[in-house]
Scaffold this active site. Structure first.
Site, short mmCIF file in Angstrom:
data_model
loop_
_atom_site.label_atom_id
_atom_site.label_comp_id
_atom_site.label_asym_id
_atom_site.label_seq_id
_atom_site.Cartn_x
_atom_site.Cartn_y
_atom_site.Cartn_z
N LYS A 1 -7.00 1.85 -2.66
CA LYS A 1 -6.52 0.98 -1.23
C LYS A 1 -6.90 2.88 -0.27
CE LYS A 1 -4.39 -0.97 2.21
NZ LYS A 1 -5.26 -1.69 3.13
N LYS B 1 0.83 5.63 8.25
CA LYS B 1 1.57 6.11 6.58
C LYS B 1 0.27 5.89 5.81
CE LYS B 1 2.30 2.21 5.02
NZ LYS B 1 1.58 1.35 3.62
N SER C 1 1.17 -1.44 0.22
CA SER C 1 0.44 -0.59 0.04
C SER C 1 1.48 1.64 0.19
CB SER C 1 -0.63 0.15 1.37
OG SER C 1 -1.37 -0.86 1.13
P1 NAD Z 1 6.25 -5.56 7.35
O1 NAD Z 1 5.82 -4.47 8.35
O2 NAD Z 1 5.33 -7.03 8.76
O3 NAD Z 1 7.43 -6.28 5.90
C1 NAD Z 1 7.62 -5.39 5.54
C2 NAD Z 1 8.53 -6.50 5.03
O4 NAD Z 1 9.58 -5.80 3.98
C3 NAD Z 1 9.67 -7.10 6.13
O5 NAD Z 1 9.65 -7.89 6.36
C4 NAD Z 1 10.58 -6.06 6.47
O6 NAD Z 1 11.79 -6.66 6.67
C5 NAD Z 1 10.68 -5.44 4.09
N1 NAD Z 1 11.72 -4.79 3.73
C6 NAD Z 1 11.58 -4.03 3.68
N2 NAD Z 1 12.11 -3.20 3.46
C7 NAD Z 1 13.25 -3.85 2.44
C8 NAD Z 1 14.09 -4.10 1.20
N3 NAD Z 1 14.32 -2.49 0.99
N4 NAD Z 1 14.57 -5.36 0.84
C9 NAD Z 1 13.59 -6.33 0.81
N5 NAD Z 1 12.84 -6.15 1.80
C10 NAD Z 1 11.87 -5.63 2.73
O7 NAD Z 1 4.55 -5.15 7.21
P2 NAD Z 1 3.35 -5.90 6.70
O8 NAD Z 1 2.09 -5.97 7.48
O9 NAD Z 1 3.16 -7.45 5.84
O10 NAD Z 1 2.41 -5.31 5.44
C11 NAD Z 1 3.05 -4.57 3.97
C12 NAD Z 1 2.21 -3.52 2.86
O11 NAD Z 1 1.00 -4.48 2.90
C13 NAD Z 1 2.12 -2.20 3.25
O12 NAD Z 1 2.10 -1.24 2.83
C14 NAD Z 1 0.71 -2.44 4.52
O13 NAD Z 1 0.34 -1.06 4.26
C15 NAD Z 1 -0.41 -3.24 3.56
N6 NAD Z 1 -1.09 -4.18 4.69
C16 NAD Z 1 -1.31 -5.14 5.19
C17 NAD Z 1 -1.66 -5.76 6.20
C18 NAD Z 1 -1.97 -6.27 7.37
O14 NAD Z 1 -2.50 -5.56 8.27
N7 NAD Z 1 -0.65 -6.44 8.26
C19 NAD Z 1 -3.05 -5.17 5.02
C20 NAD Z 1 -3.30 -5.27 4.46
C21 NAD Z 1 -2.67 -4.26 3.61
#
Ligand code: NAD
Length: 294
Positions: A170, A238, A95
């Site tokens: 979104k 965010k 997102s």
């Molecule tokens: P998270 O922080 O748990 O996971 C993000 C991952 O990206 C981490 O493992 C991190 O190490 C990795 N990362 C960051 N920078 C990186 C790089 N340069 N190279 C490789 N890996 C890298 O986040 P999440 O909860 O999994 O969310 C991911 C996306 O999905 C976000 O944009 C969030 O808004 C969206 N989202 C989350 C949810 C939820 O309930 N958690 C629901 C819908 C959408």
């Protein structure tokens, strides 16, 4: 088929597991080694960079926190564009700001790489059971090409328009969810302080017009005082930042979003940024001097 997947957090891990279960070969990278180890145990193959994944895969999926992370992974050093061949497809399921999707799309196009934005709604439980709602922006032919793969992770995938339209959709979703949690918290604080059991209020109203998916998901957490994420307050800040910035750019004032943003900022300043966004209830608990518990 062989799929590259970058970003193995709360959402990425279960999405990778579902792709593996559906018979795909998944090559992965994350900056956190323990996240890579978790999915390698389940059959994924580890690579040493996003570039290395892209060298081996013609379909790449990214699931990263925000715009700067996706820019780094796609356009940065040892990023996807350094390794990708022309006609590679990048499906960015993070997102992020719609304007960032458009910028990344243009950088990809210069190298003959295709990209769509495909953020999701549904959170970790729906990522685990493969029933996410997926909203897509970008070229319709590319959407059609990856539709079957999206449906491994989701219960629906809707093409919303040009590149960035998925993330615009979104943002609308995130505004509704934040305001809905705040409305539920405000109303349940009212009934709690007036002396009515919150579980009775929930059971009485959940089937009526006030009922919502948000209420069904969050009231059980709030009444148990369980604010384990789920979807973190920091991530919702965010999203609302991206919504407010986009709103200002297109001339759509967002007065209610701005109010809830300040509640989230208060909670973050109070050390609750890593709590689930149902923690908006804690803001009301602080200002009303009572807790909403069963
Ligand atoms: P998270 O922080 O748990 O996971 C993000 C991952 O990206 C981490 O493992 C991190 O190490 C990795 N990362 C960051 N920078 C990186 C790089 N340069 N190279 C490789 N890996 C890298 O986040 P999440 O909860 O999994 O969310 C991911 C996306 O999905 C976000 O944009 C969030 O808004 C969206 N989202 C989350 C949810 C939820 O309930 N958690 C629901 C819908 C959408």
């Amino acid at each position: 088929m062989r799929i590259g997947f970058i970003g193995l957090g709360i959402m990425g891990k279960p999405m990778v597991r579902n792709l593996i279960k559906a018979g795909h070969e998944v090559l992965v990278f994350d900056v956190i080694q323990s996240n890579i180890d978790d999915v390698v145990k389940d059959g994924a193959t580890a690579c040493e960079s996003s570039k290395a994944v892209a060298e081996a895969c013609s379909l790449m999926i990214t699931m990263l926190p925000n715009s700067p992370h996706v820019k780094t992974v796609v356009m940065g050093e040892k990023g996807i564009l350094e390794g990708a061949k022309p006609d590679t497809i990048i499906v960015d399921m993070s997102s992020i700001a719609p304007q960032a999707s458009q910028e990344i799309y243009k950088a990809c196009a210069k190298k003959g790489v295709k990209m769509i934005d495909a953020p999701v709604s549904g959170g970790e439980p729906k990522a685990i059971d493969g029933s996410l709602s997926i909203m897509v922006g970008g070229d319709k032919e590319v959407f059609d090409q990856v539709y079957d793969i999206l449906m491994v992770m989701g219960a629906s995938a809707v093409h919303c328009g040009e590149i960035g339209a998925g993330n615009t959709t979104k943002l609308a979703n995130q505004v509704i969810v934040a305001l809905n949690i705040a409305a539920v918290s405000e109303a349940f604080m009212l009934s709690t302080k007036a002396g009515v059991d919150p579980i009775k209020v929930f059971n009485a109203i959940k089937g009526g017009l006030a009922g919502s998916t948000v209420m069904n998901a969050k009231i059980p957490m709030i009444t148990e005082g369980n604010f384990k994420p789920g979807f973190k307050i920091d991530l919702h800040i965010k999203d609302l930042n991206n919504a407010i910035e986009t709103g200002h750019q297109v001339g759509a004032p967002l007065p209610l979003t701005a109010s809830v943003m300040e509640m989230l900022q208060t909670l973050r300043a109070d050390g609750c940024g890593q709590d689930d966004h149902s923690g908006i209830a804690k803001y009301y608990e602080k200002i009303a001097g009572a807790v909403i518990r069963k």
